[in-house]
Design a protein around this motif. Sequence first.
Motif, short mmCIF file in Angstrom:
data_model
loop_
_atom_site.label_atom_id
_atom_site.label_comp_id
_atom_site.label_asym_id
_atom_site.label_seq_id
_atom_site.Cartn_x
_atom_site.Cartn_y
_atom_site.Cartn_z
N SER A 112 0.97 -0.98 -0.28
CA SER A 112 0.07 -0.05 0.04
C SER A 112 0.79 1.30 -0.15
O SER A 112 2.04 1.25 -0.30
CB SER A 112 -1.27 -0.24 1.18
OG SER A 112 -1.73 -0.96 1.24
N GLY A 113 0.27 2.06 -0.09
CA GLY A 113 1.19 3.59 0.50
C GLY A 113 1.14 4.29 -0.80
O GLY A 113 1.09 5.61 -0.59
N ALA A 114 0.24 4.25 -2.02
CA ALA A 114 1.12 4.93 -2.82
C ALA A 114 -0.15 6.48 -2.96
O ALA A 114 -0.05 7.72 -3.07
CB ALA A 114 0.01 4.32 -4.02
N ILE A 115 -1.35 6.27 -2.28
CA ILE A 115 -2.65 7.11 -2.18
C ILE A 115 -1.66 8.42 -0.68
O ILE A 115 -1.67 9.11 -1.38
CB ILE A 115 -3.74 7.08 -1.98
CG1 ILE A 115 -4.33 6.14 -2.99
CG2 ILE A 115 -4.68 8.11 -0.90
CD1 ILE A 115 -6.06 5.28 -2.79
N ASN A 152 -0.04 -3.45 -5.85
CA ASN A 152 -0.91 -2.95 -5.51
C ASN A 152 -2.10 -2.35 -6.53
O ASN A 152 -2.47 -3.04 -7.26
CB ASN A 152 -0.08 -1.73 -5.53
CG ASN A 152 -1.25 -0.38 -4.19
OD1 ASN A 152 -2.23 -1.19 -3.70
ND2 ASN A 152 -0.71 0.46 -4.66
N ASP A 190 -5.03 2.26 -8.19
CA ASP A 190 -6.08 3.13 -7.51
C ASP A 190 -6.83 4.04 -8.06
O ASP A 190 -7.80 4.76 -8.79
CB ASP A 190 -5.25 2.97 -6.10
CG ASP A 190 -5.09 2.41 -5.06
OD1 ASP A 190 -6.17 2.57 -4.28
OD2 ASP A 190 -4.08 1.96 -5.00
N ASP A 246 -9.77 -2.26 -0.24
CA ASP A 246 -7.53 -2.51 1.29
C ASP A 246 -7.07 -3.16 0.75
O ASP A 246 -7.51 -4.61 0.15
CB ASP A 246 -8.48 -3.50 2.42
CG ASP A 246 -8.87 -4.26 2.74
OD1 ASP A 246 -9.06 -5.31 2.61
OD2 ASP A 246 -10.85 -4.51 1.82
N ASN A 247 -6.00 -3.73 1.01
CA ASN A 247 -4.86 -4.07 0.37
C ASN A 247 -5.00 -6.09 1.38
O ASN A 247 -4.32 -6.60 1.13
CB ASN A 247 -3.24 -3.90 0.34
CG ASN A 247 -3.62 -2.77 -1.18
OD1 ASN A 247 -4.08 -3.10 -2.54
ND2 ASN A 247 -1.67 -2.14 -0.83
N GLY A 263 -4.44 4.21 6.54
CA GLY A 263 -4.52 2.54 5.72
C GLY A 263 -6.10 2.25 5.71
O GLY A 263 -7.01 2.93 6.69
N SER A 264 -6.87 1.43 4.56
CA SER A 264 -8.59 1.17 4.59
C SER A 264 -8.45 0.05 5.55
O SER A 264 -9.98 -0.18 6.15
CB SER A 264 -8.39 0.82 3.30
OG SER A 264 -7.42 2.19 1.84
N1 GLU Z 1 -4.03 0.95 -2.36
C1 GLU Z 1 -3.60 1.82 -1.52
C2 GLU Z 1 -2.34 2.76 -1.29
O1 GLU Z 1 -1.88 2.22 -2.35
C3 GLU Z 1 -4.38 1.38 -0.31
C4 GLU Z 1 -4.91 0.08 0.41
C5 GLU Z 1 -4.27 -0.53 1.80
O2 GLU Z 1 -4.69 0.82 2.52
O3 GLU Z 1 -5.04 -1.21 2.19
O4 GLU Z 1 -2.82 3.55 -1.25
#
Ligand code: GLU
Length: 375
Positions: free
Chosen positions: A56-59, A140, A143, A154-155, A216-217
């Motif tokens: 995760s972490g992209a957003i 990932n 998104d 959610d991942n 995170g989600s």
């Molecule tokens: N796919 C989202 C991201 O990379 C995160 C999803 C999650 O927090 O589980 O930002």
Amino acid sequence: MAARRLAQAKRVVVKVGSALLVDARNGRLNRGWLESFTADVARLRKRGQEVILVSSGAIALGRRHLGLPAGKLKLEESQAAAAVGQIRLAHAYKDLLDAHGITVAQVLLTLGDTEQRQRYLNARGTLNTLLSLGSIPVINENDTVATAEIRYGDNDRLAARVAQMVGADCLVLLSDIDGLYTANPNEQADAVFVPRVERITPEIEVMAGGAGSAMGSGGMQTKIAAAKIAVGAGCHLCIAKGAHRRPLQRIEGGARCTWFLPSATPVAMRKQWIAGTLKPRGSIFIDDGAVRALLGGKSLLPAGMLRASGRFDRGDTVSIVGPDGLEMARGICAYSDGDAARIAGCRSTDIEKVLGFHGRDEIIHRDDLVLLRDP
Ligand code: GLU
């Protein structure tokens, strides 16, 4: 014991949560942490283990660069943030794993890639090829193109679907909590830690409550949903705190974490995939007689069907709901929602008369059906 589960696994999937990768104070990448984590991963590779990362972490990374405000983002804003953050995230993994002589492959998945059978098989082929060529896929959710109805969100569950897809024997969810408690430990001081779960009972699901982190989600509920998918696929799942340096080495060293043990009787691959569907396209409501037939290992016939809800086509996965309103099984439907509704309550021999064509005798054949409840 626990040390061996991770150390002896042939194929390991590790999910890294946003809270570990991104510094909550300034929205920047926690490079020091990632450096130590990638060294940890390189150690597994050196031992001959195959590794897939779900990161995760992209957003969270992208929003800072775009100067987006704190709080909940609009869909278009999180899509934009993901586009900016994902490239930075991928670069960081590449730089740090390059240093260990490991090739990184970026794989972005959308919900359809795991929910539609053919796309699932395609994605599986690609991941297997990448692993056989010695690289580490970093996965990932895509998104940037995902919208509310077509996203995992959610991942945790994405990672479980990936573990199932590649037949991993160990899935580690690195999180900001060290495992499962009988209640949310932030709210209840008497919450007791649960080190090991052999069966995911309704009591376990209640324990998961709705605990979530700020960034995170996924909360504990999505982790339990992930665990269900993983254990059904014969995969051990571990929820562990990731914030320390070398989190995988710590797990092997016996650090506190919760292990979910795979079910004793692994389900056939196709049934695993059906049971693990994240978003069934619709529901079929059935009567008591059909519930008994299904629990006895039979197919679902039109006679036992009461009605359908949702929009689905032939070949889509649907929920099967009993008179108590609970989903008791899941299966691939041989009819669209409209056709299923028209033959509901009919005898199989009347299908042709009602629909004008001779479809399958069963609405859902037992080979395409998985019980979600013990007989
Ligand atoms: N796919 C989202 C991201 O990379 C995160 C999803 C999650 O927090 O589980 O930002």
